[in-house]
Design a protein around this motif. Structure first.
Motif, mmCIF file in Angstrom:
data_model
loop_
_atom_site.group_PDB
_atom_site.id
_atom_site.type_symbol
_atom_site.label_atom_id
_atom_site.label_comp_id
_atom_site.label_asym_id
_atom_site.label_seq_id
_atom_site.Cartn_x
_atom_site.Cartn_y
_atom_site.Cartn_z
ATOM 1 N N TRP A 140 1.860 -0.134 8.974
ATOM 2 C CA TRP A 140 1.905 -0.212 7.515
ATOM 3 C C TRP A 140 3.354 -0.210 7.017
ATOM 4 O O TRP A 140 3.691 -0.917 6.052
ATOM 5 N N GLU A 141 4.213 0.564 7.670
ATOM 6 C CA GLU A 141 5.632 0.549 7.287
ATOM 7 C C GLU A 141 6.225 -0.845 7.476
ATOM 8 O O GLU A 141 7.008 -1.321 6.647
ATOM 9 N N ARG A 142 5.847 -1.524 8.561
ATOM 10 C CA ARG A 142 6.318 -2.879 8.808
ATOM 11 C C ARG A 142 5.828 -3.827 7.705
ATOM 12 O O ARG A 142 6.595 -4.628 7.161
ATOM 13 N N VAL A 143 4.553 -3.723 7.373
ATOM 14 C CA VAL A 143 3.983 -4.581 6.324
ATOM 15 C C VAL A 143 4.708 -4.340 4.996
ATOM 16 O O VAL A 143 5.071 -5.296 4.285
ATOM 17 N N GLU A 144 4.929 -3.088 4.661
ATOM 18 C CA GLU A 144 5.606 -2.758 3.408
ATOM 19 C C GLU A 144 7.013 -3.344 3.367
ATOM 20 O O GLU A 144 7.447 -3.922 2.354
ATOM 21 N N LYS A 145 7.754 -3.202 4.451
ATOM 22 C CA LYS A 145 9.128 -3.716 4.489
ATOM 23 C C LYS A 145 9.166 -5.229 4.293
ATOM 24 O O LYS A 145 10.018 -5.759 3.577
ATOM 25 N N ARG A 152 8.085 -13.032 -3.296
ATOM 26 C CA ARG A 152 6.749 -12.956 -3.883
ATOM 27 C C ARG A 152 5.725 -12.744 -2.773
ATOM 28 O O ARG A 152 5.827 -13.335 -1.707
ATOM 29 N N THR A 153 4.740 -11.878 -3.066
ATOM 30 C CA THR A 153 3.630 -11.647 -2.139
ATOM 31 C C THR A 153 2.352 -12.131 -2.787
ATOM 32 O O THR A 153 2.085 -11.858 -3.961
ATOM 33 N N LEU A 154 1.556 -12.864 -2.009
ATOM 34 C CA LEU A 154 0.268 -13.364 -2.475
ATOM 35 C C LEU A 154 -0.838 -12.772 -1.614
ATOM 36 O O LEU A 154 -0.754 -12.788 -0.388
ATOM 37 N N ARG A 167 0.412 0.537 -1.802
ATOM 38 C CA ARG A 167 1.499 0.740 -0.845
ATOM 39 C C ARG A 167 2.860 0.496 -1.481
ATOM 40 O O ARG A 167 3.871 0.405 -0.770
ATOM 41 N N GLY A 168 2.889 0.347 -2.786
ATOM 42 C CA GLY A 168 4.170 0.188 -3.487
ATOM 43 C C GLY A 168 4.614 -1.242 -3.685
ATOM 44 O O GLY A 168 5.717 -1.497 -4.177
#
Length: 381
Positions: A140-145, A152-154, A167-168
């Motif tokens: 999850w830390e990897r995904v967040e970074k 932009r995230t879709l 997750r911020g």
């Protein structure tokens, strides 16, 4: 425009991520864009050099432990940076980024190239299913970074969108998936194939309960064992993966077709009476949408992408995750009532009309334009 697509997996492997990338490539080719795909090499370097006009740059890779057909690419950030610098894209599209995508988002950031990251695979939640739950927080830390660094995230569903925001990653936006209603439609229903699955035209008319997807731990196909003894039914499992031998042992009465694609897949799906999907970690679940376009109602787990796709008591049923008694009960409800199943099938078919890949990909191009414009305005300041 010039677009670099960095894909964690690509042809000859086929999965939901690859399917989406292929549809995007077709759309960009029609527009006349220049596209580079950066992806892991297959075994012995296999895979096409060009796909829909896009050059495919293969990076050396190794098979993932426990799932040899999934390849993990080598290549540190400087190598990816050199590839991107040479191609000079206007935007970098990160398809379900995790390993290669983590390197690519840092390389693009260092070059000042805007990025659009497509969240499509709930990798962290796979950890427990693969016997390594202690890796979930790291994943999850990897995904967040990755998604915090991307411009932009879709996300493909409201569940995934809320998951990311929790997750911020507050600026994530919704980008769904299209479905080819010409390929997947009720007209493809095949009586001869149905007869071959149910013991011939002269035998008792069985209802066909079908599943389509990878035979891997995260799909929870073993949960379909609760349907194995339903009278006058035939369970058909379409797909392949590392768990196929184990699943064949657990579901001895099921028919396993192996991987199917193209018109064969469309014909099989349209020939189902009911589609089931037990996986709890779907960020979207394209196969549900394809079943609906084929006029087939759905019973799926009530978590993730299916929450957006299946309308309870109208296009299918959603059961509480882990409650396999509900799965069985909902399947019995639709299998045992031809009139209700037909009404659900008609509603399912109506629900996916207008979800064309052309419309969906036009939305994606607008996201490209937005991040390119935003990055250019920052450079001027």
């Amino acid at each position: 425009m010039r677009i670099a697509i960095v894909a964690e997996s690509f042809l000859p492997q086929m999965n939901g991520v690859v399917h989406s990338v292929l549809r995007v490539l077709e759309h960009l080719q029609e527009r006349g864009d220049e596209v580079l795909v950066i992806a892991p090499a297959g075994e012995m370097g296999t895979g096409p050099e060009y796909v829909s006009g896009a050059l495919v740059h293969r990076l050396p890779s190794m098979p993932m432990v426990g799932y040899a057909k999934v390849r993990v690419a080598f290549g540190a950030v400087p190598k990816v940076r050199r590839i991107l610098k040479r191609f000079a894209p206007d935007v970098v599209h990160l398809a379900s980024p995790f390993e290669l995508g983590w390197r690519a988002v840092r390389a693009a950031h260092s070059l000042g190239i805007p990025t659009v990251a497509i969240y499509q695979t709930e990798v962290p939640s796979y950890a427990a299913r693969y016997g390594v739950p202690f890796l979930e927080n790291w994943a999850w830390e990897r995904v967040e970074k990755i998604h915090l660094l991307a411009d932009r995230t879709l996300a493909p569903s409201t569940f995934a969108l809320n998951q990311l925001r929790g997750r911020g990653i507050f600026d994530a936006e919704l980008w769904r998936r299209g479905v080819d209603t010409q390929r997947f439609n009720p007209a493809k229903r095949d009586g001869a194939w149905r007869a071959s699955m149910t013991g011939g035209a002269g035998g008792r008319r069985k209802k066909i309960i079908g599943y389509v997807g990878r035979l891997a731990a995260e799909k929870q196909v073993e949960d379909l064992r609760v349907l194995a003894d339903l009278p006058d039914t035939q369970l058909v499992i379409v797909g392949d993966g590392p768990l196929r031998p184990a699943l064949e042992a657990q579901l001895p009465r099921a028919h396993f077709t192996g991987f199917q694609g193209g018109e064969d897949l469309a014909r099989i799906v349209a020939s189902f009476d009911l589609f089931v999907h037990p996986g709890e970690f779907e960020t979207f679940c394209q196969t549900i949408q394809e079943a609906m376009a084929s006029g087939v109602p759905v019973v799926a787990t009530g978590r993730g992408g299916p929450l957006d796709l299946v309308e309870n008591s109208k296009t299918g049923w959603l059961y509480t995750p882990g409650h396999l008694d509900e799965l069985r009960s909902y399947v019995q409800d639709l299998i045992g009532d031809d009139a209700k199943r037909a009404a659900f099938a008609e509603a399912a078919l109506r629900s996916v009309q207008g979800r064309t890949w052309s419309t969906i990909c036009d939305q994606l191009v607008r996201h490209y334009d937005d991040v390119i414009t935003a990055r250019a305005s920052l450079a001027v300041r």
